[in-house]
Motif scaffolding. Structure first.
Motif, PDB file in Angstrom:
ATOM      1  N   SER A  63       0.689  -1.219   0.077  1.00 50.82           N
ATOM      2  CA  SER A  63      -0.016  -0.070   0.036  1.00 50.82           C
ATOM      3  C   SER A  63       0.895   1.102  -0.111  1.00 50.82           C
ATOM      4  O   SER A  63       0.783   2.151  -0.862  1.00 50.82           O
ATOM      5  N   LYS A  66       2.670   1.513  -3.575  1.00 52.49           N
ATOM      6  CA  LYS A  66       1.748   2.128  -4.476  1.00 52.49           C
ATOM      7  C   LYS A  66       1.546   3.588  -4.016  1.00 52.49           C
ATOM      8  O   LYS A  66       1.519   4.320  -5.362  1.00 52.49           O
ATOM      9  N   ALA A  67       1.527   4.085  -3.095  1.00 48.55           N
ATOM     10  CA  ALA A  67       1.229   5.735  -2.697  1.00 48.55           C
ATOM     11  C   ALA A  67       2.688   6.236  -3.010  1.00 48.55           C
ATOM     12  O   ALA A  67       2.405   7.310  -3.806  1.00 48.55           O
ATOM     13  N   THR A  68       3.880   5.719  -2.909  1.00 47.54           N
ATOM     14  CA  THR A  68       5.063   6.432  -3.241  1.00 47.54           C
ATOM     15  C   THR A  68       5.101   6.414  -4.899  1.00 47.54           C
ATOM     16  O   THR A  68       5.541   7.553  -5.362  1.00 47.54           O
ATOM     17  N   ILE A  69       4.715   5.432  -5.525  1.00 49.34           N
ATOM     18  CA  ILE A  69       4.748   5.599  -6.846  1.00 49.34           C
ATOM     19  C   ILE A  69       3.842   6.533  -7.454  1.00 49.34           C
ATOM     20  O   ILE A  69       4.248   7.151  -8.422  1.00 49.34           O
ATOM     21  N   GLU A  70       2.521   6.563  -6.932  1.00 47.20           N
ATOM     22  CA  GLU A  70       1.457   7.522  -7.459  1.00 47.20           C
ATOM     23  C   GLU A  70       1.991   8.987  -7.221  1.00 47.20           C
ATOM     24  O   GLU A  70       1.960   9.898  -8.006  1.00 47.20           O
ATOM     25  N   GLU A  71       2.539   9.160  -5.973  1.00 41.05           N
ATOM     26  CA  GLU A  71       3.147  10.439  -5.683  1.00 41.05           C
ATOM     27  C   GLU A  71       4.195  10.942  -6.447  1.00 41.05           C
ATOM     28  O   GLU A  71       4.131  12.198  -7.297  1.00 41.05           O
ATOM     29  N   VAL A  73       4.797  10.080  -9.450  1.00 41.12           N
ATOM     30  CA  VAL A  73       4.231  10.198 -11.140  1.00 41.12           C
ATOM     31  C   VAL A  73       3.322  11.456 -11.139  1.00 41.12           C
ATOM     32  O   VAL A  73       3.696  12.284 -11.790  1.00 41.12           O
ATOM     33  N   HIS A  74       2.654  11.818  -9.775  1.00 40.79           N
ATOM     34  CA  HIS A  74       2.053  12.877 -10.042  1.00 40.79           C
ATOM     35  C   HIS A  74       3.034  14.462  -9.710  1.00 40.79           C
ATOM     36  O   HIS A  74       3.120  15.353 -10.677  1.00 40.79           O
TER      37      HIS A  74
END
Length: 81
Positions: A63, A66-71, A73-74
């Protein structure tokens, strides 16, 4: 060490012997041949001795990953590789 150097080599130890290159070749390839900005490179260390379900239950590892990758990318406004 708080830079890319922190993941490029393992400190000497009983198993590894002298300083062991782990991700050095990949980092050099990305930064040299592909002109990848290594300041945008993130490491995701984990305890390989544990099964994935335990990593998630104990540490929320996947979890958090996933949050790190999304951050990232953003932040970079580019797809992750």
């Amino acid at each position: 060490v708080s830079s890319i150097e922190a993941i490029s080599e393992l400190d000497p130890g009983q198993i590894t012997g002298p300083l062991s290159s782990i991700f050095r070749n990949i980092i050099d390839l990305l930064s040299g041949d592909y002109d990848y900005d290594t300041t945008n490179l993130a490491a995701a260390p984990y305890d390989w001795r544990l099964p994935p379900v335990v990593l998630e239950e104990r540490d929320r590892y996947f979890s958090s990953l996933k949050a790190t990758i999304e951050e990232l990318v953003h932040f970079n406004q580019k797809p992750a590789i």
